[in-house]
Design a protein around this motif. Structure first.
Motif: not given
Lengths: 492, 871, 140, 465
Positions: B571-574, B579-582, B604-607
């Motif tokens: 998924f794309p970063y901020l 455009n998208g939900i995630y 979505i957090i890649d921790a």
């Protein structure tokens, strides 16, 4: 800093009882001719005249130490003086009747008693009661500065971290007393007094009543082993969060609020069941080790990243390790609660025997923090038997930065230390009770002013001591063991 | 009594050692706060670098003031000696702090006594400052492969009256005593500390430094050094500036190395106990004393391991009563004889032991009777077998990940994870991984696992593991044959997709499964709706129990995890992106945090790279994101990061957090409104002071779960450890489908459940190897249930009336009434929806027969009178 | 004193009476055996008519109280009140026909304070002529 | 928590009103007869049910008054005062203080541990046991949460010597002989006090208590007759010094006490031969050189040694040496000789409070023997009248055996709970592990000197405040 902050006013706030208890009693026989001589000579307003000449304020009489004794001045020998036998039934080794009455005096007048009462020490035969401050001869103390320039405030956050700096204007704050163990009036009196003095008061572990909301900035909320009334909301409300690992009165033991005291209001606050006893476990069952403790501190920081963390512990043999461990865990304040203090009900065996008195623990911790090189990064607060400004000065000289007050505040509200806080409806004097009728024995403004007066007297006395020592701030006294002597070792 | 005499002679011979020995007050000198311990045993020798990651994982259990490792079972070639020398010689290692001392030491204590087969100063990094964070120079290690000279041994046996011992036993004893002499001469806890024996057993060594454990690996260049067993210890000393590693763990007996997490309450009297047996600690720590006790019991007294463990961690109360009469007699004798030597207080030991007599290496984990230190065991079976013991599960995961990266025969998930129940009659609180020689290969050993009583721990047989390389080639062989899965996406049927894959597990090989998962992923990435479908279906694969047929469940989990992770990472970063939900955020891009814009909904957090706590942790980032308007979170790649969901405060209703990976402690502690779904096990302190909201755990949970909770709904698919719901008040409603160790709902004060108060439903069930619901042997094994509770209730599924009044203290067991059932049925229905545990088919069916709920469940409630107010 | 029934005295005494420690008390008990019952009181003014009446009813043939000297009372007027009460009680028991001399008060002297033993002896001496009380519970 | 781990107590009311520390003095002279009289407002309603206990001339207001002083402070005419009660102050002596006696009465009545509010009120430290504190655990090590049976803490001890190790057969069965041991569930044995007006019923009551508690009552052998024979399992016959004991009459006895004397070794040998299953305890007074004597007793094969201090917790021949110090030195002497596990050390003499049990054990005893507390439990005032032939003021000899038993069980129930409290605080879960654990104690002398021995110096003209 804050040196010119306006101090609250001392307002004379006499006892709420008709007959305040004093050390002496005067007796006036029918021989009295109402000449008014006694009234004239007495420096302490013991006698007065409304219509008739009467002896009203027995409790202010300083007895044989009076420079102008009325009973000698009386032309018809109608006055006689005796020690009050009731006075001698009060108090105990630690809180002697002298200390009780002098604390009442401070709470009434905002000053230490002039004569006749030993207001500095008790009669326990050790610790504070055998320690003395060594004051240089008055002429050698060159500091003749005004009181306002003596700095008795204390910075609580001494770490260089992202947390705010919080200065208190007096080197003491109120120790935790829970809702349920004391009345809401008592709680409010304490916190309002703390707010007036620019310091803090702690909720204890029984929840955080909404009534305290206006004073959030002066409240320390406690996270204790029962976690009663603790929620994210209460933790986020305050500037200081205190972990209570243990308390001096019952170190190593959990809390226990008897069913009788679990009234509907208390039960609501703690979300428990009316009439059933409430237990706090011991220890925190989520903290069995120092790395658990760090995690625990991190947790509170995760909930409120702006609140200072105080860690309240009692005084085991390895108290030094506990303190250093707390420092490394990220605490800002390490609060040592010695074994001889406490306000709540506790088993006698615990109060007397478990863990060491604060007088020993503070120097041990102070030195080991120094050795570790972190003494100046943490605030060390002492409590557990700090009864007087002299106790405070002594423990600071032994290495604490400041102290917590507890019992002294209750005494200011005219606690008589009958030790029956736990029984039945609780305190008959309306302080440590949840009984609505008994609670009404204290008026909130009266209570607030009494504690303000007490604190003002302490403050004044501390300033006097500092000036005698030639010190400009309370910080200079920290760890100055050379300013102290112990009578038992004085000549050895 | 011959045996008795031999023992007396050995102990008597040690008397000579302590002549002129200054007996000081035995106060602990080394303060021990707590620690992190980890260890694993592998059927093949593996590189030292694999102890690196788990050690690093446990940084927050140490403070960098003491780290150590032990390794056992080497490839002789790596040490420059022959196999025989490696196995027969004592590997005497001396840690030297003052260089000059060795000449004297060798002259006095080594050359006269030993035949030296090989010696060296072990290699290390030239300049310790090259290792980041290391501030104190580690000691030089002088290594000798030695045997005692026959003449010296003979004299020793004669002089010490040990002629009845075998030569090897006598030689062991000689080495042991000689090391004591060396330490006595060159190491004084109160004075000069120029050198000390760091290890002296056969085929193993210990290394320790002032630093973190993984720095040992770096400094002594062990990254590529291979051994069968590795253990490591992160120390958290709380006293004084540590400048000397002698107080770090592991400590030695003779042929064993022990690391310890804990602190004894009776150190002083244990030392007195040892002193009466002519054993004198020199390093003044609990750990040294522990291993001396272990050596005394096992080598000197010759007790079988079970009895050694019993002497250390006695079986008490209800557990003792449940032992057989014969066992009770023996255990009672052990307890009365050794109680003064048994350590009180919290402790957990990991021991690497070379059982030379049986030519076997052992990795042993023992927990004290009250289980006050965290511990997790795991068994990974397959072509390469690995047994693991750690303080925390994420250290196990890290070990497996590290191993799997190097050797694809090792998976990232273990077959079994479990906790020991200290001092219990069930497992005895101890597990032993044995590594026995195999005829097939000199380097390969066979790993078996047993508990204290010798009961084996096994995994389902006949299941093959997923080997990525071979699955890959199988997949390639399929020539891209498609799976008909698009229909599930078109109709948003995640449930059917899950069923489809589940069925596939039976029918396909790993290659097909891999391929199918790959296709699910590519569908998922096409649009948001598809992603929802895939995510739901794959999450079910992770969460639920189902038969895995010829495949290992751990392999399915590994593959699903990998698929999910690569999906998330897509998924794309901020910043930028379409455009998208995630939206994805990770350690590198955390600065980009901003409020959600347009239709952005899920963060979505890649921790994986975030620190476990503190200002820079991912949980803090999440709180910040919440305050900026984000309401849905998916967190993945967790390695024990803590505090998820903490700090959002009241007003978090509608927030949902999904957690993937190894979540850490204090998850959801304090939540007031939000929901957390944990797709896997949780750790300790979950949901403390929780006020409202929901926590759903697709696995087990740890200690003090819901401590001081005030409300909320919580569902646990598996077990809870000790002290769940202690001091909970208000109205929490909780389902635990498994069981708990002990102290369930102590001081529970949650009102009247029939009038809005709280309760716990304890089902006491588990999933068998085929994914079927089975009752556990007893629904509640602990000695203490609902102690001192004044409110709330526990509903226990207990059709066979296993729970009895003896387990209660202030509570009473009553029959269920209709109103109770009415209260709990909706909760059980939700439980069914979440976990697939059917009320009708699973919970109310007993031995194949449908039972009335009133006969299946029992209620524990406070006694009406309240408890004795005795103080 | 009759042989079969000894006259008994209940003696309350102010705690400030000289030589009135527990040991002094026990020597008196040894000396007089069952003839005396001793009750130290914090202040003689604590003794009220009820004490005398109940004592005569259930305990002893005679009841006395020893007070501190006039002007010495820690409570200023306790001993004076004791005096008045004894007077009042005498009137009561006389009115029911029992001799008023069954109760009495001894005020210690300021100038010449006497010990408990001396005072007790004096009182014993003083009451020796009395007969056993007819109202004293015979089943005691 | 199974019932077997707890001591069940039941209120056993006092037969006599106990003395209180202070009393109320309320004048009626000058009373204004206020409508809202402070007496009516009393929270504890002490003035309402006022009554006079004529046996002792005790006014019930004194017993019920909780010293809130509201009446004293509220009466407009100041007619109410308080005063120290001379009867209370006269109780006991400097060791058996009025406070200790009153607390023992209370525990015997209620079975509850003494609890009070607002901090510690006693002196800073004191002689003997008062010069040590017990440790607690915090953060770096958890406590045990043992109070109210929350967690199991074992208070049982084994009487008798234990082997240093066991031996097993290859199949893991016990090879060594089982040591002769008797387990008692709490580390306290009762002994008949050397004074006290205790008749047969009292002794029976004590025997019942010993049985109820699973422990023992020690009493002279010649007293074991009649009904007491039934209690043999819980009695320890004391063989009088000089008495020639062939071991007759010891059937059914588990433990026998032989006082130390020159020929005690022979006596114990004889008993051992006649009754191999009887454990022998040797009682020795604490005098100078007792360490050597204990070593020789243990050497002679006696597996229980009972140390007897004076009734004030001191050495018999030197009252500057306290029980705690002698226990410690005997314990260490045994440890140094590697003999500690071969013997059970019981301490006695002046043990008056629950804390003394814990402290004796920390100093090195395995358990204790108590005497006067079981008498005080029966309301004894330690006045010593019985020793002078004077009648007992509380008529102890009139007490019923069942009442006696419940009073003693209550007392020990309360002591047991207090022992749990201190052990819990230390984080110790088995009292056997507390033995000699001086690491969990704090000793006043050392600490005080270390802390205060070298503070500041007082210069010329300096003032102390």
């Amino acid at each position: 800093m804050n040196l010119n902050k306006e101090l609250p006013e001392v307002v004379i706030t006499p006892s709420r009882f008709k007959n305040p208890i004093g050390k002496y009693r005067l007796h006036r026989t029918n021989e009295c001719i109402e000449c008014g001589k006694c009234l004239e000579v007495c420096p302490y307003d013991v006698h007065f005249k409304i219509g008739r000449v009467r002896t009203k304020n027995h409790y202010r009489c300083v007895g044989p130490e009076c420079p102008n004794p009325c009973y000698e001045a009386c032309p018809v020998e109608a006055l006689s003086l005796k020690r009050n036998p009731t006075f001698d039934t009060m108090g105990d080794f630690r809180w002697t009747p002298d200390l009780l009455v002098s604390t009442w005096y401070m709470a009434e007048t905002g000053a230490v008693p002039p004569k006749g009462l030993e207001y500095r020490i008790g009669d326990s035969g050790g610790g504070f009661d055998r320690l003395r401050l060594i004051l240089p001869p008055p002429h050698r103390t060159k500091l003749a500065m005004p009181d306002e320039e003596v700095h008795v405030g204390l910075e609580l956050n001494r770490r260089n971290d992202s947390f705010p700096k919080i200065m208190i204007d007096v080197p003491f704050y109120g120790a935790g007393m829970s809702y349920g163990s004391v009345s809401i009036i008592t709680m409010l009196s304490r916190v309002r007094a703390a707010a007036a003095l620019g310091t803090f008061s702690c909720t204890g572990e029984g929840g955080y009543p909404d009534e305290l909301k206006p004073y959030d900035d002066h409240v320390i909320t406690q996270v204790a082993t029962g976690l009663f009334g603790v929620s994210e909301e209460t933790i986020q409300r305050v500037r200081i969060v205190e972990f209570k690992y243990a308390q001096g009165a019952k170190p190593g033991l959990g809390g226990h609020l008897l069913g009788d005291k679990v009234t509907p209001a208390v039960a609501r606050m703690r979300e428990a069941v009316v009439g059933y006893p409430l237990f706090s476990p011991f220890p925190f069952h989520s903290v069995y080790s120092v790395e658990d403790h760090k995690k625990h501190v991190d947790w509170i920081k995760a909930i409120n990243p702006n609140a200072l963390i105080s860690v309240k512990v009692s005084t085991p043999t390895d108290v030094d390790m506990v303190a250093i461990g707390s420092y490394y865990a990220g605490a800002h304040i390490i609060h040592l609660d010695g074994s001889y203090g406490g306000t709540g009900a506790a088993p006698d065996i615990a109060k007397k025997n478990i863990a060491m008195p604060i007088e020993y623990a503070v120097p041990i911790v102070h030195k080991s923090l120094q050795k570790e090189g972190v003494r100046d990064k943490i605030t060390l607060i002492a409590s557990g038997g700090i009864r007087t400004p002299h106790d405070a000065a002594k423990i600071i000289a032994l290495g604490a930065d400041g102290v917590c007050t507890g019992t002294a505040e209750l005494v200011a509200l005219e606690c008589i230390r009958c030790h029956n806080c736990e029984s039945g409806r609780g305190c008959a004097r309306g302080i440590a009770t949840t009984d609505p009728a008994l609670m009404r024995l204290i008026d909130l403004n009266w209570g607030t002013q009494r504690i303000i007066n007490l604190f003002m007297a302490w403050r004044k006395e501390l300033i006097r001591i500092l000036k005698r020592l030639g010190m400009k701030s309370i910080g200079e006294l920290v760890g100055r063991t050379d300013c102290l002597v112990h009578l038992d070792y004085m000549n050895k | 009594m011959k045996k008795h005499q031999i023992i007396q002679n050995i102990i008597g011979s040690r008397k000579l050692l302590s002549n002129n020995f200054p007996l000081r007050n035995y106060y602990k000198k080394e303060g021990e706060g707590g620690c992190g311990v980890t260890g694993f045993a592998s059927s093949i020798p593996v590189r030292g670098k694999h102890i690196f990651e788990p050690s690093r994982q446990m940084h927050n259990r140490g403070n960098g003031l003491g780290g150590g490792i032990a390794s056992m079972g080497f490839d002789p070639g790596m040490l420059g000696v022959s196999k025989d020398t490696l196995e027969d010689d004592y590997m005497l290692q001396i840690a030297v702090r003052e260089q000059g001392v060795m000449e004297d030491l060798e002259k006095r204590f080594i050359r006269p006594c030993f035949k030296i087969d090989f010696s060296e100063i072990i290699p290390h990094v030239e300049d310790f400052r090259d290792i980041p964070g290391l501030t104190i120079r580690p000691p030089d290690i002088w290594r000798y492969f030695v045997r005692v000279k026959p003449q010296v041994l003979k004299e020793f046996m004669e002089k010490s009256n040990l002629l009845q011992l075998t030569k090897r036993q006598a030689e062991d004893e000689f080495v042991f005593q000689n090391s004591f002499r060396i330490n006595k001469t060159y190491y004084d806890a109160y004075g000069s500390q120029s050198a000390f024996v760091i290890s002296h057993g056969r085929n193993f060594f210990i290394l320790k430094i002032v630093g973190y454990a993984e720095q040992v690996v770096q400094y002594y260049k062990l990254e590529n050094f291979k051994a069968h067993i590795w253990i490591a210890h992160q120390r958290y000393p709380t006293k004084g500036r540590v400048w000397h590693p002698a107080g770090a763990h592991p400590f030695i007996g003779l042929n064993e190395a022990l690391v310890h997490n804990g602190d004894f309450a009776n150190y002083h009297s244990v030392v007195e106990y040892l002193g009466q047996r002519n054993i004198y600690p020199l390093f003044l720590t609990d750990t040294e004393v522990s291993v001396l006790l272990f050596d005394l019991y096992s080598r000197t007294y010759g007790y079988p391991l079970e009895y050694v463990i019993e002497a250390l961690a006695p079986t008490m109360e209800r557990d003792f009563d449940q032992l057989s009469p014969e066992k009770q007699q023996i255990y009672r004798a052990i307890q009365t004889t050794h109680i003064h030597g048994s350590p009180d207080g919290p402790w957990f030991f990991i021991i690497a032991r070379n059982d030379t007599e049986n030519r076997r290496f052992q990795l042993i984990g023992i927990t004290d009777t009250s289980m006050l230190r965290p511990q997790v065991f795991a068994l990974h079976d397959g072509e390469v077998q690995v047994g693991l013991i750690c303080s925390e599960k994420q250290a196990i995961d890290a070990t497996l990940k590290s191993l799997a990266d190097e050797d694809s025969r090792i998976g990232t998930v273990a077959d079994r994870y479990w906790n020991a129940r200290g001092g219990s009659h069930t497992d005895g609180g101890a597990f032993i991984f044995n590594l026995d020689e195999t005829p097939s290969s000199p380097f390969e050993r066979k790993l078996t696992c047993v508990d204290k009583f010798g009961k084996p721990i096994t995994v389902p047989q006949g299941q093959a593991p997923y080997i990525p390389d071979s699955a890959q080639s199988m997949a390639e062989d399929r020539n891209g044959k498609r799976f008909d899965i698009s229909r599930f996406f078109n109709n948003q049927q995640s449930g059917l997709l899950y069923e489809y894959v589940k069925k596939g597990i039976k029918d396909w090989d790993y290659g097909a499964l891999l391929e199918c998962l790959g296709q699910i992923k590519s569908c998922a990435l096409k649009n948001n709706a598809n992603f929802e479908v895939s995510l739901t279906a794959l999450t079910k694969l992770l969460d639920l129990s189902y038969p895995t047929h010829d495949k290992k469940r751990r392999s399915i989990l590994q593959m699903t995890n990998e698929t999910l992770t690569s999906m998330f990472r897509h998924f794309p970063y901020l910043e930028g992106g379409k455009n998208g939900i995630y939206r994805l955020i990770d350690w590198e891009t955390r600065q980009l945090l901003r409020e959600p814009i347009k239709n952005e909904k899920v963060m979505i957090i890649d921790a994986s790279l975030f620190p476990p706590e503190g200002d820079n942790s991912d949980s803090r980032l999440m709180t910040e994101a919440f305050h900026r308007g984000w309401k849905r979170f998916i967190v993945f790649g967790l390695k024990g990061q803590r505090f998820h969901g903490c700090g959002l405060g009241p007003g978090s209703v509608g927030v949902r957090i999904d957690i993937y990976g190894s979540s850490g402690d204090y998850l959801g502690s304090g939540i007031d409104g939000l929901s957390i779904y944990v797709h896997g096990n949780t750790q300790d302190q979950v949901g403390q002071i929780m006020k409202s909201g929901k926590i759903i755990i697709y696995g087990d949970t740890g200690q003090t779960f819901l401590y001081g909770a005030k409300g909320g709904e919580v569902y646990v698919m598996g077990n809870a450890a000790g002290r769940p719901l202690i001091n909970a008040v208000g109205k929490p409603r909780v389902v635990i489908n498994g069981t708990c160790l002990d102290y369930l709902a102590e001081s529970f004060m949650a009102g009247d459940p029939l009038d809005g108060g709280g309760f716990v439903i304890l089902n006491g069930i588990e999933f068998d190897d085929y994914g079927q619901v089975q009752p556990q042997p007893v629904p509640y094994p602990g000695s203490n249930l609902f102690s001192l509770a004044s409110g709330g209730a526990i509903y226990i599924r207990d059709p066979f009336l296993h729970v009895d009044e003896e387990q209660l203290n202030g509570g009473e067991i009553v029959n269920l009434e209709d109103k109770d059932w009415k209260l709990i049925l909706p909760i059980l229905k939700e439980n069914e929806r979440l976990f697939g545990i059917s009320v009708e088919k699973d919970l109310l069916t007993v031995n194949g027969k449908r039972m009335s709920p009133l006969k299946t469940y029992r209620k524990v409630r406070p006694k009406q009178m309240g408890i004795d107010q005795s103080d | 004193m009759s042989e079969e029934k000894k006259l008994t005295l209940g003696l309350f005494y102010c705690q400030h009476t000289p030589e009135s420690s527990e040991l002094d008390r026990q020597s008196l008990e040894e000396k007089y055996g069952k003839s005396i019952r001793l009750f130290p009181v914090p202040c003689s003014g604590r003794i009220e008519p009820i004490h005398f009446l109940r004592a005569l009813e259930e305990l002893t043939d005679v009841a006395y109280v020893i007070t501190c000297p006039e002007g010495e009372c820690q409570y200023f007027e306790g001993n004076l009140w004791a005096k008045k009460r004894v007077q009042r009680t005498k009137e009561i028991i006389e009115s029911i026909g029992l001799g008023g001399d069954r109760i009495g008060i001894v005020m210690n002297s300021k100038e010449n304070p006497r010990s408990l033993a001396v005072l007790a002896d004096e009182i014993m001496e003083n009451i020796i002529h009395l007969k056993p009380s007819p109202v004293l519970n015979p089943y005691r | 928590m199974p019932a077997k781990y707890m001591i069940h107590t039941q209120t056993a009311p006092n037969r006599f009103k106990p003395f209180t520390k202070s009393g109320i003095i309320a004048w009626t002279e000058g009373c204004l007869g206020c409508r809202a009289c402070v007496k009516k407002q009393c929270v504890y309603r002490v003035y309402i049910n006022r009554g006079l206990d004529t046996k002792q001339m005790i006014d019930s207001i004194d017993n019920q008054c909780m010293n809130c002083l509201r009446c004293v402070q509220g009466c407009p005419m100041e007619l109410i005062h308080k005063s120290i009660n001379p009867e209370y102050a006269a109780l006991g002596d400097s060791h058996w203080t009025p406070d200790i006696i009153a607390q023992l009465w209370d525990q015997a009545e209620t079975g509850k541990i003494p609890v009070s509010g607002s901090g510690y009120s006693g002196p800073f430290s004191g002689p003997g046991f008062d010069s040590m504190w017990t440790d607690m655990s915090e953060i770096v090590r958890p406590t045990r949460d043992g109070i109210h049976g929350r967690e199991y803490i074992s208070t049982g001890i084994d009487l008798g010597g234990t082997p240093r190790h066991l031996t097993f057969t290859d199949s893991g069965d016990l090879e060594s002989d089982q040591a002769l041991l008797v387990n008692i569930p709490l580390p306290i044995i009762l002994r008949i006090p050397f004074f006290g007006s205790c008749g047969k019923d009292i002794i029976k009551g004590w025997a019942m208590a010993a049985r109820g508690l699973g422990t023992f009552l020690a009493l002279p052998n010649e007293m074991i007759k009649g009904e007491l024979v039934d209690f043999k399992e819980n009695l320890i016959p004391i063989i009088s010094p000089g008495q020639h004991c062939s071991g007759d009459g010891l059937e059914g006895v588990r433990l026998v006490e032989v006082p130390w004397e020159k020929n005690c070794k022979d006596i114990s040998q004889k008993i051992k031969q006649a009754h191999p299953s009887v454990l022998i305890s040797c009682r020795t007074p604490l005098v100078r050189g007792v360490e050597e004597r204990v070593l020789s007793i243990v050497d002679s094969g006696v597996s229980i040694v009972c140390l007897e201090g004076s009734s004030w917790g001191q050495s018999m021949d030197d009252n500057s040496i306290f029980l705690k110090d002698i226990i410690r030195s005997i314990h260490l002497a045994l440890v140094e000789n590697g003999m500690r596990d071969e013997v059970t050390i019981l301490a006695s003499g002046g043990l008056a409070m629950a804390e003394h049990v814990a402290k004796s054990i920390i100093c090195g005893a395995d358990g204790v023997v108590i005497d006067f507390p079981i008498l005080i439990a029966l309301e004894c005032r330690m006045c010593g009248r019985c020793t002078k032939g004077l009648p007992c003021p509380v008529e102890i000899d009139q007490a019923e055996p069942s009442w006696v038993a419940s009073r003693v069980i209550n007392l020990l129930g309360a002591w047991h709970n207090q022992l749990l409290e201190v052990m819990g605080a230390m984080g110790i879960r088995d009292v056997r592990r507390l033995r000699g654990e001086a690491g969990r104690a704090i000793f006043f002398e050392d600490l005080d000197r270390n802390t205060f021995g070298s503070l500041g110096k007082i210069g010329e003209g300096y003032e102390l405040e």
